[in-house]
Design an enzyme around this catalytic site. Structure first.
Site, PDB file in Angstrom:
ATOM      1  N   ASN A 198       0.805  -1.225   0.000  1.00 48.00           N
ATOM      2  CA  ASN A 198       0.000   0.000   0.000  1.00 48.00           C
ATOM      3  C   ASN A 198       0.837   1.274   0.000  1.00 48.00           C
ATOM      4  O   ASN A 198       0.387   2.307   0.488  1.00 48.00           O
ATOM      5  CB  ASN A 198      -0.958  -0.004   1.192  1.00 48.00           C
ATOM      6  CG  ASN A 198      -1.835  -1.244   1.199  1.00 48.00           C
ATOM      7  OD1 ASN A 198      -1.720  -2.061   2.090  1.00 48.00           O
ATOM      8  ND2 ASN A 198      -2.675  -1.404   0.193  1.00 48.00           N
ATOM      9  N   VAL A 239       1.780   6.956   0.906  1.00 42.31           N
ATOM     10  CA  VAL A 239       1.043   5.912   1.601  1.00 42.31           C
ATOM     11  C   VAL A 239      -0.423   5.914   1.163  1.00 42.31           C
ATOM     12  O   VAL A 239      -1.067   6.962   1.101  1.00 42.31           O
ATOM     13  CB  VAL A 239       1.116   6.125   3.135  1.00 42.31           C
ATOM     14  CG1 VAL A 239       0.312   5.060   3.877  1.00 42.31           C
ATOM     15  CG2 VAL A 239       2.566   6.134   3.604  1.00 42.31           C
ATOM     16  N   CYS A 240      -0.931   4.723   0.867  1.00 41.13           N
ATOM     17  CA  CYS A 240      -2.334   4.531   0.516  1.00 41.13           C
ATOM     18  C   CYS A 240      -3.017   3.876   1.719  1.00 41.13           C
ATOM     19  O   CYS A 240      -2.845   2.688   1.971  1.00 41.13           O
ATOM     20  CB  CYS A 240      -2.434   3.639  -0.721  1.00 41.13           C
ATOM     21  SG  CYS A 240      -4.119   3.258  -1.219  1.00 41.13           S
ATOM     22  N   LEU A 241      -3.753   4.677   2.478  1.00 38.09           N
ATOM     23  CA  LEU A 241      -4.399   4.228   3.710  1.00 38.09           C
ATOM     24  C   LEU A 241      -5.742   4.931   3.799  1.00 38.09           C
ATOM     25  O   LEU A 241      -5.835   6.136   3.511  1.00 38.09           O
ATOM     26  CB  LEU A 241      -3.508   4.588   4.912  1.00 38.09           C
ATOM     27  CG  LEU A 241      -3.999   4.286   6.316  1.00 38.09           C
ATOM     28  CD1 LEU A 241      -4.165   2.787   6.531  1.00 38.09           C
ATOM     29  CD2 LEU A 241      -3.015   4.844   7.343  1.00 38.09           C
ATOM     30  N   SER A 282      -6.472  -2.801  -2.133  1.00 39.49           N
ATOM     31  CA  SER A 282      -6.093  -1.457  -2.594  1.00 39.49           C
ATOM     32  C   SER A 282      -4.585  -1.391  -2.834  1.00 39.49           C
ATOM     33  O   SER A 282      -3.886  -0.608  -2.216  1.00 39.49           O
ATOM     34  CB  SER A 282      -6.528  -0.428  -1.546  1.00 39.49           C
ATOM     35  OG  SER A 282      -6.281   0.873  -2.006  1.00 39.49           O
TER      36      SER A 282
END
Length: 161
Positions: A89, A96-98, A129
């Site tokens: 992620n 950062v993909c959160l 994701s």
């Protein structure tokens, strides 16, 4: 450091709160950037997130930079690991993909919650994701190699203390 503005006021408060109560265990760091003239830039924070004990991330102290805008906390910060950071992620650019840094953002989310959320994401990636092809492929198809690469990465980011 320029004064005024709701973003800077909020970040100054978060700085005070962090000093009084930063997350355990030892190893978490969150400091505003110090400029060459010695002044503090509250809009950019240099942080360190320790890998959780008992995980493949243990022993690593991972640098993250948080970039805030003048619209913070209405707008979320951009959180970045170094370019090329290996994680399902994390984009190749380090971003950062959160969920709490996207659709689930709320102005009430604090820097402390962001850093704890990122720490949790390290060992609990969201394969629904993916942000990075290689780490996703290994996570999905070759967990042994994925874990090996995570442990190698942890060794590249030892404690500075």
């Amino acid at each position: 450091m320029a004064s005024g503005g709701p973003a800077r006021g909020r970040l100054a408060e978060e700085r005070k709160a962090w000093r009084k109560n930063h997350p355990p265990p030892c190893g978490f760091v969150a400091k505003p950037e110090t400029l060459p003239d010695g002044s503090v830039n509250l809009m950019v924070w240099k942080c360190v997130i320790p890998g959780k004990e008992g995980t493949d991330w243990e022993g690593g102290y991972f640098p993250v930079t948080l970039h805030f805008t003048e619209d913070y906390p209405s707008n979320l910060p951009i959180c970045r690991f170094p370019t090329g950071f290996f994680h399902v992620n994390v984009y190749d650019c380090g971003e950062v993909c959160l969920s709490i840094l996207g659709d689930a953002w709320k102005p009430s989310i604090t820097m402390r919650q962001i850093l704890i959320g990122i720490q949790d994401l390290l060992d609990n990636p969201n394969p629904a994701s993916p942000a990075q092809d290689l780490s996703y492929e290994l996570f999905a198809k070759n967990m042994t190699e994925y874990k090996k690469r995570v442990r190698q990465q942890a060794k590249r980011y030892p404690s500075l203390v």
